[in-house]
Design a protein around this motif. Structure first.
Motif, PDB file in Angstrom:
ATOM      1  N   PHE A 163      -6.478   2.028   1.516  1.00  0.00           N
ATOM      2  CA  PHE A 163      -5.289   2.786   1.125  1.00  0.00           C
ATOM      3  C   PHE A 163      -4.270   2.722   2.278  1.00  0.00           C
ATOM      4  O   PHE A 163      -4.554   2.250   3.377  1.00  0.00           O
ATOM      5  CB  PHE A 163      -5.675   4.243   0.823  1.00  0.00           C
ATOM      6  CG  PHE A 163      -6.650   4.376  -0.306  1.00  0.00           C
ATOM      7  CD1 PHE A 163      -6.203   4.469  -1.614  1.00  0.00           C
ATOM      8  CD2 PHE A 163      -8.023   4.418  -0.064  1.00  0.00           C
ATOM      9  CE1 PHE A 163      -7.130   4.618  -2.652  1.00  0.00           C
ATOM     10  CE2 PHE A 163      -8.917   4.559  -1.101  1.00  0.00           C
ATOM     11  CZ  PHE A 163      -8.487   4.658  -2.399  1.00  0.00           C
ATOM     12  N   GLU A 164      -3.142   3.271   2.015  1.00  0.00           N
ATOM     13  CA  GLU A 164      -2.078   3.267   3.043  1.00  0.00           C
ATOM     14  C   GLU A 164      -2.486   4.127   4.227  1.00  0.00           C
ATOM     15  O   GLU A 164      -2.190   3.795   5.370  1.00  0.00           O
ATOM     16  CB  GLU A 164      -0.774   3.791   2.435  1.00  0.00           C
ATOM     17  CG  GLU A 164       0.439   3.640   3.379  1.00  0.00           C
ATOM     18  CD  GLU A 164       1.011   4.978   3.827  1.00  0.00           C
ATOM     19  OE1 GLU A 164       1.613   4.994   4.913  1.00  0.00           O
ATOM     20  OE2 GLU A 164       0.849   5.972   3.124  1.00  0.00           O
ATOM     21  N   ASP A 165      -3.256   5.158   4.009  1.00  0.00           N
ATOM     22  CA  ASP A 165      -3.602   6.067   5.089  1.00  0.00           C
ATOM     23  C   ASP A 165      -5.107   6.084   5.406  1.00  0.00           C
ATOM     24  O   ASP A 165      -5.595   6.964   6.101  1.00  0.00           O
ATOM     25  CB  ASP A 165      -3.151   7.489   4.738  1.00  0.00           C
ATOM     26  CG  ASP A 165      -3.758   7.987   3.447  1.00  0.00           C
ATOM     27  OD1 ASP A 165      -4.334   7.151   2.716  1.00  0.00           O
ATOM     28  OD2 ASP A 165      -3.632   9.182   3.173  1.00  0.00           O
ATOM     29  N   LEU A 191       0.831  -1.212   0.000  1.00  0.00           N
ATOM     30  CA  LEU A 191       0.000   0.000   0.000  1.00  0.00           C
ATOM     31  C   LEU A 191       0.856   1.249   0.000  1.00  0.00           C
ATOM     32  O   LEU A 191       0.491   2.285  -0.545  1.00  0.00           O
ATOM     33  CB  LEU A 191      -0.949  -0.001   1.198  1.00  0.00           C
ATOM     34  CG  LEU A 191      -1.980  -1.160   1.233  1.00  0.00           C
ATOM     35  CD1 LEU A 191      -2.823  -1.060   2.502  1.00  0.00           C
ATOM     36  CD2 LEU A 191      -2.873  -1.146  -0.001  1.00  0.00           C
ATOM     37  N   LYS A 192       2.022   1.155   0.667  1.00  0.00           N
ATOM     38  CA  LYS A 192       2.920   2.322   0.734  1.00  0.00           C
ATOM     39  C   LYS A 192       3.452   2.699  -0.640  1.00  0.00           C
ATOM     40  O   LYS A 192       3.886   3.816  -0.845  1.00  0.00           O
ATOM     41  CB  LYS A 192       4.089   2.042   1.673  1.00  0.00           C
ATOM     42  CG  LYS A 192       3.672   1.975   3.129  1.00  0.00           C
ATOM     43  CD  LYS A 192       4.887   1.692   4.006  1.00  0.00           C
ATOM     44  CE  LYS A 192       4.495   1.641   5.475  1.00  0.00           C
ATOM     45  NZ  LYS A 192       5.653   1.351   6.339  1.00  0.00           N
ATOM     46  N   ARG A 193       3.448   1.766  -1.545  1.00  0.00           N
ATOM     47  CA  ARG A 193       3.984   2.040  -2.879  1.00  0.00           C
ATOM     48  C   ARG A 193       2.900   2.562  -3.831  1.00  0.00           C
ATOM     49  O   ARG A 193       3.095   2.640  -5.035  1.00  0.00           O
ATOM     50  CB  ARG A 193       4.627   0.780  -3.454  1.00  0.00           C
ATOM     51  CG  ARG A 193       5.835   0.279  -2.646  1.00  0.00           C
ATOM     52  CD  ARG A 193       6.717  -0.645  -3.483  1.00  0.00           C
ATOM     53  NE  ARG A 193       6.007  -1.828  -3.922  1.00  0.00           N
ATOM     54  CZ  ARG A 193       5.934  -2.953  -3.244  1.00  0.00           C
ATOM     55  NH1 ARG A 193       6.523  -3.059  -2.034  1.00  0.00           N
ATOM     56  NH2 ARG A 193       5.273  -3.979  -3.744  1.00  0.00           N
ATOM     57  N   GLY A 194       1.671   2.856  -3.308  1.00  0.00           N
ATOM     58  CA  GLY A 194       0.618   3.448  -4.145  1.00  0.00           C
ATOM     59  C   GLY A 194      -0.469   2.476  -4.558  1.00  0.00           C
ATOM     60  O   GLY A 194      -1.411   2.861  -5.261  1.00  0.00           O
ATOM     61  N   TYR A 195      -0.329   1.233  -4.154  1.00  0.00           N
ATOM     62  CA  TYR A 195      -1.363   0.252  -4.489  1.00  0.00           C
ATOM     63  C   TYR A 195      -2.474   0.328  -3.448  1.00  0.00           C
ATOM     64  O   TYR A 195      -2.290   0.840  -2.358  1.00  0.00           O
ATOM     65  CB  TYR A 195      -0.779  -1.162  -4.544  1.00  0.00           C
ATOM     66  CG  TYR A 195       0.220  -1.354  -5.665  1.00  0.00           C
ATOM     67  CD1 TYR A 195      -0.250  -1.696  -6.942  1.00  0.00           C
ATOM     68  CD2 TYR A 195       1.582  -1.179  -5.470  1.00  0.00           C
ATOM     69  CE1 TYR A 195       0.660  -1.874  -7.988  1.00  0.00           C
ATOM     70  CE2 TYR A 195       2.492  -1.360  -6.506  1.00  0.00           C
ATOM     71  CZ  TYR A 195       2.011  -1.709  -7.758  1.00  0.00           C
ATOM     72  OH  TYR A 195       2.908  -1.876  -8.777  1.00  0.00           O
ATOM     73  N   THR A 196      -3.683  -0.275  -3.839  1.00  0.00           N
ATOM     74  CA  THR A 196      -4.827  -0.378  -2.907  1.00  0.00           C
ATOM     75  C   THR A 196      -5.215  -1.817  -2.781  1.00  0.00           C
ATOM     76  O   THR A 196      -4.836  -2.653  -3.625  1.00  0.00           O
ATOM     77  CB  THR A 196      -6.034   0.417  -3.409  1.00  0.00           C
ATOM     78  OG1 THR A 196      -6.449  -0.097  -4.684  1.00  0.00           O
ATOM     79  CG2 THR A 196      -5.727   1.908  -3.511  1.00  0.00           C
TER      80      THR A 196
END
Length: 407
Positions: free
Chosen positions: A386-388, A354-359
């Protein structure tokens, strides 16, 4: 009685030992007529004969200079020598030291008669001879005070044993009064209680010069001496009645001094050897005692409760240190393993993706992951993670793709 079988050599060796060991045949004077005289090399050979028998004789090179007469066949002589046996040929020969014309025959005959008489009385027997003292403190030297012999004896005695006490008893050593002076000197010394040994001697000379030492009164005085007597009369080849009767015969006055006392260096070396042996012995005792003491100390220490308690405490402390070290090592190993597992888990965690922009898509209940388009339909509720954060979404349309090239 069974007799032992001997070889020819054993018989000849036995006869040689008898002849060479006989005190008379070591120094004998023989009267006869010279015949078959000839030289071979540096030696003079001849036969000495009388009306009944003959005796082969030889004068070797070392004694040729002693012959002061012109020797001829047919000459009546008295020869002095030693009987020698050649065991290989079963023959014997007289090795001659000196040759005198028969004019001196009366002295020689007197000498021979007295020698035979004293021998028959047992005065020459070895078992009658007294043992010399091993370490004499005082030696009486009976000799001429002006001759070379006394100086040789004193010098050698002093050199071999500086502490020796020497008493010189002056006498005449030749002439008509010499024999009585010799006897008086022996008697005089025997009256003393501090003398351990007598040396009776003189330098070399002719047969007549040495004759006082062939007198019967001298022989009996020596035999009756309470103190051991060393006879040192003349040179090595000179033999007198005194030599046969004395407790020990020395070939020369100098040799008498050497036989009388042991060299002080011998005792010094012996003392050094004793000291070395004693030192090694003491060291060995000390080592044994030290070993025994150490064993006793160990035994006492092992049974002392205070020392035992101290040892147990030391042992307990040691075990505690070992245990603490072991626990520390185990914790360290566990922690290292834990960190390794966390790192592996983190590497596999979807949150990292997720940190790399994936969901990440989940169903409306947030239970199952939605990984394929076939898992949802239009108007379905889905969550996007999402990451956040997350979002609740409604599917408007589902588009499905055909698999191509392995996709």
């Amino acid at each position: 009685m069974l007799l032992k079988t001997l070889t020819v050599k054993q018989v000849n060796d036995y006869l040689k030992n008898i002849v060479t060991g006989d005190i008379i045949l070591k120094h004998v004077m023989v009267k006869g007529e010279i015949s078959n005289l000839y030289f071979r090399g540096q030696a003079l050979y001849f036969t000495l004969a009388d009306e009944y028998s003959f005796l082969k004789c030889v004068v070797f090179e070392d004694y040729i200079d002693n012959i002061n007469v012109e020797v001829k066949n047919g000459m009546s002589v008295i020869v002095t020598g030693r009987v020698y046996v050649y065991e290989k040929s079963s023959s014997f020969q007289l090795h001659v030291f000196n040759i005198e014309v028969e004019g001196l025959g009366s002295l020689f005959l007197s000498f021979e008669r007295l020698k035979q008489k004293l021998k028959s009385e047992g005065l020459f027997e070895l078992d009658k001879k007294k043992n010399l003292p091993k370490n004499p403190k005082k030696v009486a030297v009976i000799t001429s005070p002006s001759g070379a012999a006394v100086h040789d004896i004193i010098n050698i005695l002093r050199r071999r044993k500086p502490s020796i006490d020497i008493m010189v008893v002056p006498i005449l050593v030749q002439g008509t009064k010499a024999s009585s002076e010799i006897v008086e000197a022996i008697i005089k010394v025997n009256k003393r209680s501090d003398v351990d040994l007598i040396i009776l001697g003189r330098g070399g000379g002719s047969f007549e010069d040495l004759y006082p030492f062939n007198e019967e009164i001298v022989a009996r005085a020596i035999y009756n001496s309470r103190i051991p007597v060393i006879s040192a009369v003349g040179h090595e080849t000179d033999f007198t009645i005194a030599d046969f009767v004395a407790d020990l015969r020395a070939p020369t006055p100098s040799a008498a001094a050497e036989l009388a006392v042991t060299d002080v260096n011998f005792y010094n070396e012996k003392i050094k050897n004793y000291k070395r042996s004693l030192y090694r012995y003491i060291l060995s005792i000390i080592d044994k005692k030290r070993y025994r003491l150490n064993n006793l100390k160990k035994l006492v220490i092992g049974k002392n409760p205070i020392i035992k308690n101290r040892q147990m405490k030391e042992r307990l402390n040691t075990l505690n240190r070992i245990m603490e070290d072991s626990i520390y090592k185990i914790l360290k190993d566990k922690k290292s393993k834990y960190i390794s597992l966390v790192e592996k888990l983190n590497a596999l965690s979807p949150l990292n993706v997720l940190k790399r922009g994936y969901t990440m898509t989940m169903d409306k209940d947030k239970i199952n992951l939605v990984t394929k388009a076939n898992d949802i339909s239009s108007d379905d509720k889905i969550y996007l993670l999402f990451e956040d954060g997350e979002a609740l979404c409604t599917v408007n349309e589902v588009m499905r793709y055909e698999r191509k090239y392995g996709l």
